[in-house]
Design an enzyme around this catalytic site. Structure first.
Site, PDB file in Angstrom:
ATOM      1  N   ASP A   1       1.052  -0.878  -0.059  1.00 21.43           N
ATOM      2  CA  ASP A   1       0.402  -0.309  -0.480  1.00 21.43           C
ATOM      3  C   ASP A   1       1.121   0.832   0.108  1.00 21.43           C
ATOM      4  O   ASP A   1       2.142   1.290   0.657  1.00 21.43           O
ATOM      5  CB  ASP A   1      -0.862  -0.482   1.413  1.00 21.43           C
ATOM      6  CG  ASP A   1      -1.752   1.508   1.505  1.00 21.43           C
ATOM      7  OD1 ASP A   1      -2.265   1.325   0.068  1.00 21.43           O
ATOM      8  OD2 ASP A   1      -1.788   1.647   2.432  1.00 21.43           O
TER       9      ASP A   1
ATOM     10  N   ASP B   1      -1.440  -0.621   6.246  1.00 24.70           N
ATOM     11  CA  ASP B   1      -1.633  -0.201   6.938  1.00 24.70           C
ATOM     12  C   ASP B   1      -2.921   0.536   7.859  1.00 24.70           C
ATOM     13  O   ASP B   1      -3.386   0.694   9.403  1.00 24.70           O
ATOM     14  CB  ASP B   1      -1.376   1.173   7.290  1.00 24.70           C
ATOM     15  CG  ASP B   1      -1.102   2.492   7.309  1.00 24.70           C
ATOM     16  OD1 ASP B   1      -1.669   2.283   5.967  1.00 24.70           O
ATOM     17  OD2 ASP B   1      -0.444   3.300   7.282  1.00 24.70           O
TER      18      ASP B   1
ATOM     19  N   ASP C   1      -6.753  -2.178   4.183  1.00 25.73           N
ATOM     20  CA  ASP C   1      -6.513  -3.058   3.709  1.00 25.73           C
ATOM     21  C   ASP C   1      -6.376  -4.483   4.258  1.00 25.73           C
ATOM     22  O   ASP C   1      -5.513  -5.401   3.769  1.00 25.73           O
ATOM     23  CB  ASP C   1      -4.660  -2.240   3.860  1.00 25.73           C
ATOM     24  CG  ASP C   1      -4.245  -1.096   3.867  1.00 25.73           C
ATOM     25  OD1 ASP C   1      -4.340  -0.998   2.347  1.00 25.73           O
ATOM     26  OD2 ASP C   1      -3.634  -0.085   4.577  1.00 25.73           O
TER      27      ASP C   1
END
Length: 776
Positions: free
Chosen positions: A323, A519, A523
């Site tokens: 990410d 995080d 996600d």
């Protein structure tokens, strides 16, 4: 969403963890039996010793048979089958000492494996905690709160300040300011205008607004995230034990050797001796000891691996998905640059903006205030402060009407402001405009900056054998492409929602063992869908941490590279130990088949092999050569000191660029003053910093990095910074003699200033990546 089903699942997971492990009980029983029999044997009570040892052996047979049956139901015969045959054989021929020794080794191996591979349940507590349970519905009688399950498409709802958008809908107020970070991971707030869609799970960061529901609870975005996390977690297959993979050929070989020894010699004791020395304790012990050692080593580096199987898998990973926000970038905006209108000073622009913003809860306002305080600016007390959600703040600062926030794009702007717009577009930055007494006087550019350790982490991940690095993000494509280009990633997929990330993870898994790093709550489904999910747990969401196999407890992505190196080394040591132990076992099997080793002696010999295997496996506790260097405390303190000074010197870099900008076009009389101010900052603050780095930091880092040559390139940058500074000083001396800047000086002086700004930014970035990232 079936909340009751999820809660029940959580309770079952918690209850399972609370039940005492069978392996621990078996280890206690076999240890007590061996000790009791040993005492009895020492007292010449042979029958009592055999009773103790026999009972201990029998206590191991029952669970061992259960483990074999479980393995057979999964479609493979594990190494425990040899242990069961050896235990049964020792009981059949009366070799009770050999039996209890095998039982003890079996219990020890299973206990170690349980400690290495205990997996935390992928519960969804944080997802459920964030999920709204009711909504404000507008009726003829007024606004009433109703259970979320009663909301239907078409209902008129009201979302109050700070509330979570309950269901997907369409904004019916003039605008709604939403924090969608829980959905996209992006830290900046989004303004949704009338008739634009708003997704459930987003938080209202502005004033109350009207929402027309377009979906029920079950069909809304946030419920889909919960379902995705649940489904993706259920897809995760159990990792096959390393020992069981080797058992595929070792098991039939051991059985064939024992049968042949019995057939040729006619002695069942010889066959039992073969099985005793073939008891796969090296395989049972090697992987768990090495993996437990790896887990311990990783935890010292701020990496919590919840599962021995995850550590094994991480050592085989070749594809890594990341990410962007909070993983490769800091996850919150910071001031990129401050631009002042002609006749103004950037420092004063920042101070005025921060003075007005210091009471605002907005994430951009906090970034502006933090930047001003970091630079030691003294803020004034604002009065008559009002906040316009989604627009900005107004108030009075030192007797002047001040505004900070979004400017009207339709309003005609001066040339310097147009240049700010262009730069914001190129840098992917957000602009907060400052107006004093209704006149634009400056702008603050903000951007979510790249983590200092991210480039270093990417390099180390590639060195560790990660062949493919791809960014998955909900951010805009242009911003994501810039980050990917700086880091040298292999691919970018931007504008993704949680479902899109899960699909991307599944696609990558078809080609290689895949790691997903994230995080945020958004996600969590992708982390659960990956072969190995890694959560930035130091500042990330609880949901992502609980859906992950690995949690980075320090706010550093380069610790993942450490984890990969540790996993690879632990797996390599485990394989070495298992193969070495099996080779020794094969030699002992041959000797036992020839009648040279009796069962009890074979059990003792097996113990010696086990000790050798354990000692070798414990090497995984030590740091490998590929792990990141550990700095001495004094050196670490120096790194932190100079890293802080880099933050303090940002206004110097801005002053240098601003001075160069003032020399563009037709220079104004104030241009010379800007150059003189920039030169003063260079002389008083920048050059002493560079001198201290050269004579304090670099000598301290040189031994760690391999010698003085490792810092030679950075020293060359110091030389260039000094050269450009002297050149600027010479231009200023000429200007004083001539009563101002001559036209023939402008091109070279402007080139020196822009060149110095470029060299400094590159030099700072290199130091932060190569040196400052070494310190925790």
């Amino acid at each position: 969403m079936n909340r009751f089903l999820l809660v029940a699942r959580l309770r079952r997971s918690t209850a399972a963890i609370a039940v005492p492990r069978l392996e621990h009980g078996l280890l206690a029983v076999t240890t007590a039996a061996l000790a009791g029999g040993g005492v009895a044997h020492f007292l010449d009570a042979a029958r009592l010793a055999d009773l103790f040892w026999g009972l201990g052996t029998v206590s191991a047979v029952v669970p061992a048979v259960g483990w074999v049956l479980v393995a057979l139901r999964r479609g493979h015969a594990g190494v425990d089958l040899i242990a069961v045959l050896a235990l049964g054989g020792t009981l059949a021929v009366g070799e009770y000492l050999a039996g209890i020794l095998i039982a003890l080794m079996l219990a020890t191996g299973r206990t170690l494996e349980d400690a290495a591979q205990r997996r935390a349940s992928h519960d969804l507590r944080a997802l459920l905690a964030h999920a709204p349970r009711s909504a404000r519905r507008r009726t003829d009688e007024g606004v009433v709160r109703v259970p979320l399950r009663e909301v239907a498409a078409g209902d008129a709802l009201v979302v109050g300040p700070g509330e979570v958008v309950p269901v997907d809908g369409r904004v019916e107020s003039a605008e709604a300011v939403l924090d969608e970070s829980v959905l996209t991971g992006e830290p900046l707030q989004i303004t949704r205008h009338r008739d634009e869609g708003a997704r459930s799970g987003a938080v209202n960061a502005g004033g109350a607004f009207d929402l027309r529901a377009t979906a029920t609870e079950q069909d809304s975005t946030y419920a889909g995230i919960v379902r995705l996390a649940q489904q993706a977690g259920a897809e995760s297959a159990p990792v096959v034990r390393l020992a069981d993979r080797y058992a595929a050929w070792f098991l039939p070989l051991a059985l064939a050797t024992a049968a042949l020894a019995w057939l040729v010699s006619g002695s069942p004791v010889r066959a039992v001796a073969v099985l005793v020395v073939a008891t796969p304790c090296p395989m049972l012990l090697a992987a768990p000891v090495a993996v437990v050692s790896g887990l311990s080593r990783a935890s010292r580096r701020g990496v919590v691996v919840r599962d021995g199987g995850a550590l094994e898998n991480l050592g085989r990973a070749r594809s890594l998905l990341l990410d962007k926000t909070g993983t490769l970038t800091v996850g919150r905006p910071s001031v990129l640059d401050v631009v002042a209108a002609p006749g103004r000073v950037p420092t004063e622009v920042l101070r005025t903006a921060a003075s007005l913003d210091q009471f605002s809860p907005h994430v951009l306002a906090q970034a502006i205030v933090d930047s001003a305080r970091t630079r030691g600016l003294e803020l004034s007390e604002p009065t008559e402060v009002t906040e316009e959600p989604g627009r900005g703040a107004r108030g009075v600062v030192e007797g002047h009407r001040v505004f900070i926030g979004r400017d009207d794009a339709a309003r005609a702007r001066p040339a310097w402001a147009k240049a700010v717009d262009n730069r914001a577009l190129l840098d992917g930055a957000t602009v907060a405009w400052l107006a004093v007494d209704e006149h634009l006087t400056g702008a603050v550019l903000l951007r979510d900056p790249l983590r200092r350790d991210a480039p270093h982490a990417v390099r180390r991940l590639r060195d560790a054998g990660i062949a493919r690095l791809v960014m998955l993000t909900g951010d805009r494509a242009a911003t994501a492409q810039e980050v990917a280009a700086v880091l040298g990633l292999d691919g970018v997929r931007a504008g993704l929602g949680p479902a899109d990330k899960v699909a991307a993870v599944r696609d990558e898994r078809r080609h290689a063992v895949t790691v997903m790093v994230g995080d945020g709550v958004n996600d969590a489904p992708a982390l659960a869908a990956a072969d190995i999910g890694v959560a930035m747990g130091a500042r990330g969401s609880t949901a992502s941490s609980e859906a992950a196999d690995i949690v980075l407890t320090t706010d550093r992505v380069d610790r993942l590279a450490d984890a990969v190196v540790i996993a690879q080394r632990s797996r390599r040591i485990a394989v070495q130990s298992a193969l070495g132990g099996m080779l020794l076992s094969l030699a002992a099997m041959a000797a036992a088949a020839l009648g040279l080793i009796q069962p009890a002696v074979g059990a003792l010999l097996q113990e010696c092999i086990d000790v050798a295997v354990i000692l070798n496996a414990l090497r995984a506790l030590r740091a490998g050569r590929a792990e990141q260097v550990v700095l001495a405390p004094a050196t670490e303190a120096l790194v932190h000191r100079f890293a802080a000074e880099h933050d303090d010197l940002q206004d110097v870099l801005q002053a240098v660029r601003a001075a160069a900008d003032r020399l563009s076009g037709v220079p104004e009389p104030s241009a010379l003053a800007s150059v003189e101010e920039a030169h003063r900052l260079i002389t008083e603050r920048l050059l002493p910093h560079e001198y201290a780095e050269e004579h304090q930091l670099y000598p301290a880092l040189a031994p760690v990095l391999g010698g003085p040559e490792s810092t030679a390139t950075m020293s060359r940058a110091h030389t260039e910074i000094g050269r450009l500074s002297r050149r600027i000083s010479t231009h200023l001396q000429l200007a004083r003699v001539n009563g101002g800047l001559a036209s023939e000086q402008l091109d070279d002086l402007r080139s020196c200033l822009y060149g110095l700004n470029t060299v400094l930014r590159l030099h700072f970035a290199q130091e932060e990546e190569s040196y400052f990232s070494l310190a925790p």
